[in-house]
Enzyme design. Sequence first.
Site, PDB file in Angstrom:
ATOM      1  N   ALA A 429       0.464  -1.237   0.188  1.00 50.36           N
ATOM      2  CA  ALA A 429       0.037   0.309   0.022  1.00 50.36           C
ATOM      3  C   ALA A 429       0.652   1.325  -0.178  1.00 50.36           C
ATOM      4  O   ALA A 429       1.643   1.339   0.388  1.00 50.36           O
ATOM      5  CB  ALA A 429      -0.430  -0.546   1.377  1.00 50.36           C
ATOM      6  N   CYS A 430       0.688   2.070  -0.694  1.00 50.77           N
ATOM      7  CA  CYS A 430       0.836   4.036  -0.983  1.00 50.77           C
ATOM      8  C   CYS A 430       0.005   4.785  -1.118  1.00 50.77           C
ATOM      9  O   CYS A 430      -1.122   4.285  -0.835  1.00 50.77           O
ATOM     10  CB  CYS A 430       2.277   3.775  -2.077  1.00 50.77           C
ATOM     11  SG  CYS A 430       1.384   3.748  -3.328  1.00 50.77           S
ATOM     12  N   ASP A 431       0.050   6.062  -1.250  1.00 54.73           N
ATOM     13  CA  ASP A 431      -0.692   7.110  -0.821  1.00 54.73           C
ATOM     14  C   ASP A 431      -1.522   6.183  -2.123  1.00 54.73           C
ATOM     15  O   ASP A 431      -2.913   6.579  -2.406  1.00 54.73           O
ATOM     16  CB  ASP A 431       0.298   8.427  -0.805  1.00 54.73           C
ATOM     17  CG  ASP A 431      -0.732   9.750  -0.464  1.00 54.73           C
ATOM     18  OD1 ASP A 431      -1.309   9.176  -0.248  1.00 54.73           O
ATOM     19  OD2 ASP A 431      -0.720  10.597  -1.514  1.00 54.73           O
ATOM     20  N   ILE A 463      -3.478   3.216  -0.095  1.00 55.13           N
ATOM     21  CA  ILE A 463      -4.337   2.935   1.399  1.00 55.13           C
ATOM     22  C   ILE A 463      -5.261   3.531   2.088  1.00 55.13           C
ATOM     23  O   ILE A 463      -6.055   2.843   2.610  1.00 55.13           O
ATOM     24  CB  ILE A 463      -3.131   4.082   2.369  1.00 55.13           C
ATOM     25  CG1 ILE A 463      -1.821   3.143   2.581  1.00 55.13           C
ATOM     26  CG2 ILE A 463      -3.710   3.779   3.647  1.00 55.13           C
ATOM     27  CD1 ILE A 463      -1.299   3.664   3.366  1.00 55.13           C
TER      28      ILE A 463
END
Length: 516
Positions: A429-431, A463
């Site tokens: 998960a990233c922004d 996210i």
Amino acid sequence: MTATSVERKRGGVRVGVQRFGTFLSGMVLPNIAAFIAWGLITAFFIPTGWTPNETLGGLVGPMITYLLPLLIANQGGRMIYDTRGGVVATIATMGVIVGSTIPQFMGAMIVGPLAAYIMKQVDRIWDGKIRPGFEMLVNNFSAGILGMILAIGAFFGIAPLVTALSGLIEGAVDWLVSLNLLPLVSIFIEPGKVLFLNNAINQGVLTPLGVQQSTADGKSILFLLEANPGPGLGLLLAFSVFGIGMFKASAPGAIIIQFLGGIHEIYFPYVLSKPILILATIAGGATGVLTNVIFGSGLRAPASPGSIFAIILQTASDSYVGVILSVVFSALVSFLVASVILRASRKRDLEREGAGDMSAAIAATQSNKGKESSVLSNLGTGTSTATGSAQNIGAGVVSGSEAAAEAAESGAVAGVATDGAIIRNIVFACDAGMGSSAMGASVLRNKIKKAGIEGVTVVNKAISNLDDNADLVITQRELTQRAEQKAPHAQHVSVDNFMNSPRYDEVVQRVAAQNK
């Protein structure tokens, strides 16, 4: 107030800001292909374009007036209330579009989510009270009637306010440009980027404003304030020459991903490892902005991702010299400042590395075969590796519980834990869910495939789209707290670098052990 409570409060504020910024960018990022398409059509077919065509140039106006704002509004509505929210958001946004003479990107970002939220609350009024057979009738007419009311309200109420606000912001930007003060915005943009607000800054704020400016002038400098890859390039070059340990070894590969691939998140851990290096990126960013101000250069449309290829492709026909020099000069200044900082602290960092601290800071020792691991030792109990102490050591930052770190140093940990929940679904998960997380997922997916492990899925997500179905969530350290809130029952692992983290080998060992 204790130091722990102050730190917790600061963390909560940071998470809140990140969440709000993610929401703003989340309305634009999924539609970035439409912005690129509009930019290419503009570049080719307007009177001053590469291949002027009056007929095809007629696409430019309707796309920027209707298509792009409506896409943003629909996405914002869907984020609040799924498809139903997206439909009502789109209807309401037509009011703010027709009620204004400028492209209503800001209006769409306000009206879209607001309309969906109101629709959600209205539906709750008669939830479970509709007689069987009348559900479709009530749902369709309630959405249609509310959409009409909100569109009228947006026409008379919100459109004039947003138009006035856009005028004020545009005037402030023009004022900064006229006084050659626009480079000062780098003081806010560069620190914001390394705190993972880069998408919020670029797609959530600068892109809507830049599109309005580009419509009037054919180009906008705002598209380059955050997307310029020069500051990151200069920083990574400095690490390639004057860095130590894994930071030096990984910097050349990071340059390829950052400069050519446009994934700027790759250099954030390098700055976070020695926060004073933010001065290098600020100096580089300000230099790039000043260069573009002097040359009057800009892009026709957003460059996303911030790759040098995307930037050159979207550069206005009269701006190639200024844009290219802005990238070169910003990289040069960032390199020089970062080099001074790294050289000044090199002796101290080497001494600490000799004591083993550098290895601990970047977890390099855990990548060796047979080396004891503490990173996943708490996976069986669901304890996050990010909730313990974060030690700023030398040139790196390591996250993990204090007990596990001490056990690793003393050799007390027997190995990677194999008890606890079975891992079948791994989520990076990233922004935005499209850049660094996709890269990390690809790396781990290949490692699992080479290990001959089957029945394990590795995907990447934003996210904001995380749910509690994941068995294991991997995030960059600064984002782990947010991930824990979205997936509280998943096991969490923090990494400093999605490209080359020793945690990946530990995950593979854990998954392989559970399949024996």
